[in-house]
Write a protein that holds these residues in place. Sequence first.
Motif, PDB file in Angstrom:
ATOM      1  N   GLU A  14      37.152 -80.336 -51.713  1.00 54.46           N
ATOM      2  CA  GLU A  14      36.252 -79.573 -50.998  1.00 54.46           C
ATOM      3  C   GLU A  14      34.764 -79.559 -51.606  1.00 54.46           C
ATOM      4  N   GLY A  15      34.674 -79.947 -52.963  1.00 55.99           N
ATOM      5  CA  GLY A  15      33.468 -80.019 -53.688  1.00 55.99           C
ATOM      6  C   GLY A  15      33.385 -79.109 -54.958  1.00 55.99           C
ATOM      7  N   GLY A  16      34.458 -78.458 -55.011  1.00 56.25           N
ATOM      8  CA  GLY A  16      34.720 -77.673 -56.223  1.00 56.25           C
ATOM      9  C   GLY A  16      34.963 -78.362 -57.504  1.00 56.25           C
ATOM     10  N   ARG A  17      34.939 -79.596 -57.761  1.00 56.85           N
ATOM     11  CA  ARG A  17      35.337 -80.197 -59.095  1.00 56.85           C
ATOM     12  C   ARG A  17      34.857 -79.590 -60.593  1.00 56.85           C
ATOM     13  N   HIS A  18      33.647 -79.189 -60.294  1.00 59.94           N
ATOM     14  CA  HIS A  18      32.907 -78.701 -61.340  1.00 59.94           C
ATOM     15  C   HIS A  18      32.671 -77.102 -61.428  1.00 59.94           C
ATOM     16  N   GLY A  19      33.119 -76.608 -60.376  1.00 64.18           N
ATOM     17  CA  GLY A  19      32.646 -75.305 -59.963  1.00 64.18           C
ATOM     18  C   GLY A  19      33.776 -74.291 -60.941  1.00 64.18           C
ATOM     19  N   PRO A  20      33.670 -72.830 -60.490  1.00 60.34           N
ATOM     20  CA  PRO A  20      34.357 -71.897 -61.333  1.00 60.34           C
ATOM     21  C   PRO A  20      35.736 -72.013 -61.055  1.00 60.34           C
ATOM     22  N   THR A  21      36.545 -71.803 -61.992  1.00 56.62           N
ATOM     23  CA  THR A  21      38.232 -71.638 -62.170  1.00 56.62           C
ATOM     24  C   THR A  21      38.659 -70.406 -62.404  1.00 56.62           C
ATOM     25  N   ALA A  22      39.823 -70.142 -62.110  1.00 54.80           N
ATOM     26  CA  ALA A  22      40.719 -68.946 -62.747  1.00 54.80           C
ATOM     27  C   ALA A  22      42.057 -69.536 -63.230  1.00 54.80           C
ATOM     28  N   ASP A  23      42.563 -69.051 -64.114  1.00 53.93           N
ATOM     29  CA  ASP A  23      44.084 -69.063 -64.555  1.00 53.93           C
ATOM     30  C   ASP A  23      44.974 -68.267 -64.082  1.00 53.93           C
ATOM     31  N   LEU A  24      45.875 -68.713 -63.269  1.00 57.79           N
ATOM     32  CA  LEU A  24      46.739 -68.022 -62.418  1.00 57.79           C
ATOM     33  C   LEU A  24      48.178 -68.459 -63.062  1.00 57.79           C
ATOM     34  N   CYS A  25      49.141 -67.541 -62.717  1.00 59.11           N
ATOM     35  CA  CYS A  25      50.490 -68.088 -63.055  1.00 59.11           C
ATOM     36  C   CYS A  25      50.868 -68.980 -62.071  1.00 59.11           C
ATOM     37  N   GLN A  26      51.785 -69.785 -62.403  1.00 70.06           N
ATOM     38  CA  GLN A  26      52.228 -71.126 -61.464  1.00 70.06           C
ATOM     39  C   GLN A  26      52.872 -70.425 -60.337  1.00 70.06           C
ATOM     40  N   PRO A  27      53.612 -69.376 -60.019  1.00 74.19           N
ATOM     41  CA  PRO A  27      54.080 -69.074 -58.663  1.00 74.19           C
ATOM     42  C   PRO A  27      53.013 -68.659 -57.873  1.00 74.19           C
ATOM     43  N   CYS A  28      52.078 -67.856 -58.421  1.00 69.78           N
ATOM     44  CA  CYS A  28      50.827 -67.521 -57.602  1.00 69.78           C
ATOM     45  C   CYS A  28      50.134 -68.616 -57.254  1.00 69.78           C
ATOM     46  N   HIS A  29      49.887 -69.489 -58.067  1.00 69.36           N
ATOM     47  CA  HIS A  29      49.038 -70.721 -57.743  1.00 69.36           C
ATOM     48  C   HIS A  29      49.597 -71.549 -56.715  1.00 69.36           C
ATOM     49  N   SER A  30      50.848 -71.750 -56.868  1.00 68.09           N
ATOM     50  CA  SER A  30      51.535 -72.385 -55.795  1.00 68.09           C
ATOM     51  C   SER A  30      51.577 -71.739 -54.314  1.00 68.09           C
ATOM     52  N   THR A  31      51.903 -70.341 -54.492  1.00 65.12           N
ATOM     53  CA  THR A  31      52.056 -69.763 -53.038  1.00 65.12           C
ATOM     54  C   THR A  31      50.515 -69.938 -52.512  1.00 65.12           C
ATOM     55  N   ILE A  32      49.444 -69.665 -53.151  1.00 67.22           N
ATOM     56  CA  ILE A  32      47.993 -69.820 -52.629  1.00 67.22           C
ATOM     57  C   ILE A  32      48.216 -71.025 -51.770  1.00 67.22           C
ATOM     58  N   HIS A  33      48.457 -72.275 -52.180  1.00 66.11           N
ATOM     59  CA  HIS A  33      48.214 -73.243 -51.678  1.00 66.11           C
ATOM     60  C   HIS A  33      49.486 -73.641 -50.548  1.00 66.11           C
ATOM     61  N   VAL A  34      50.417 -73.012 -50.718  1.00 64.81           N
ATOM     62  CA  VAL A  34      51.501 -73.158 -49.443  1.00 64.81           C
ATOM     63  C   VAL A  34      51.258 -72.408 -48.400  1.00 64.81           C
ATOM     64  N   LEU A  35      50.126 -71.330 -48.797  1.00 66.27           N
ATOM     65  CA  LEU A  35      49.989 -70.340 -47.603  1.00 66.27           C
ATOM     66  C   LEU A  35      48.455 -70.627 -46.959  1.00 66.27           C
ATOM     67  N   LEU A  36      47.401 -71.263 -47.862  1.00 66.52           N
ATOM     68  CA  LEU A  36      46.137 -71.543 -47.527  1.00 66.52           C
ATOM     69  C   LEU A  36      45.808 -72.785 -47.506  1.00 66.52           C
ATOM     70  N   ASP A  37      45.106 -73.595 -46.597  1.00 69.92           N
ATOM     71  CA  ASP A  37      44.812 -74.917 -46.906  1.00 69.92           C
ATOM     72  C   ASP A  37      43.422 -74.987 -47.713  1.00 69.92           C
ATOM     73  N   ASN A  38      43.091 -76.195 -48.025  1.00 70.02           N
ATOM     74  CA  ASN A  38      41.636 -76.265 -48.955  1.00 70.02           C
ATOM     75  C   ASN A  38      40.301 -75.833 -48.258  1.00 70.02           C
ATOM     76  N   LYS A  39      40.316 -75.946 -46.979  1.00 72.77           N
ATOM     77  CA  LYS A  39      39.083 -75.963 -46.137  1.00 72.77           C
ATOM     78  C   LYS A  39      39.026 -74.471 -46.172  1.00 72.77           C
ATOM     79  N   GLU A  40      40.229 -73.751 -45.884  1.00 68.17           N
ATOM     80  CA  GLU A  40      40.054 -72.430 -45.786  1.00 68.17           C
ATOM     81  C   GLU A  40      39.725 -71.747 -47.129  1.00 68.17           C
ATOM     82  N   LEU A  41      40.296 -72.133 -48.157  1.00 73.93           N
ATOM     83  CA  LEU A  41      39.965 -71.501 -49.723  1.00 73.93           C
ATOM     84  C   LEU A  41      38.525 -71.681 -49.851  1.00 73.93           C
ATOM     85  N   ALA A  42      37.949 -72.972 -49.351  1.00 70.99           N
ATOM     86  CA  ALA A  42      36.576 -73.148 -49.875  1.00 70.99           C
ATOM     87  C   ALA A  42      35.763 -72.266 -48.950  1.00 70.99           C
TER      88      ALA A  42
END
Length: 79
Positions: A14-42
């Motif tokens: 969604e255009g965030g390749r060079h934008g800000p990032t956050a280090d998340l534990c793998q379980p939380c990171h996976s859950t975010i992507h299971v529950l929310l789609d990329n358009k909604e995240l952006a």
Amino acid sequence: MQHTSRHHLVPREEGGRHGPTADLCQPCHSTIHVLLDNKELARRYHTIEALQTAEELQKYLHWVRRSRVERISNRRGKR
């Protein structure tokens, strides 16, 4: 030891390749992507503060705060 992964606050697709990032534990990171789609995240959840208030994540966040999570299997098609 808990592994972390880099979460693009605006997904790369969604255009965030060079934008800000956050280090998340793998379980939380996976859950975010299971529950929310990329358009909604952006559109709605492009900050840590916004992610913490996402209604879709509240049940998980409540559970994970009370648990000692070392590994969960919630990745689509992967174990």
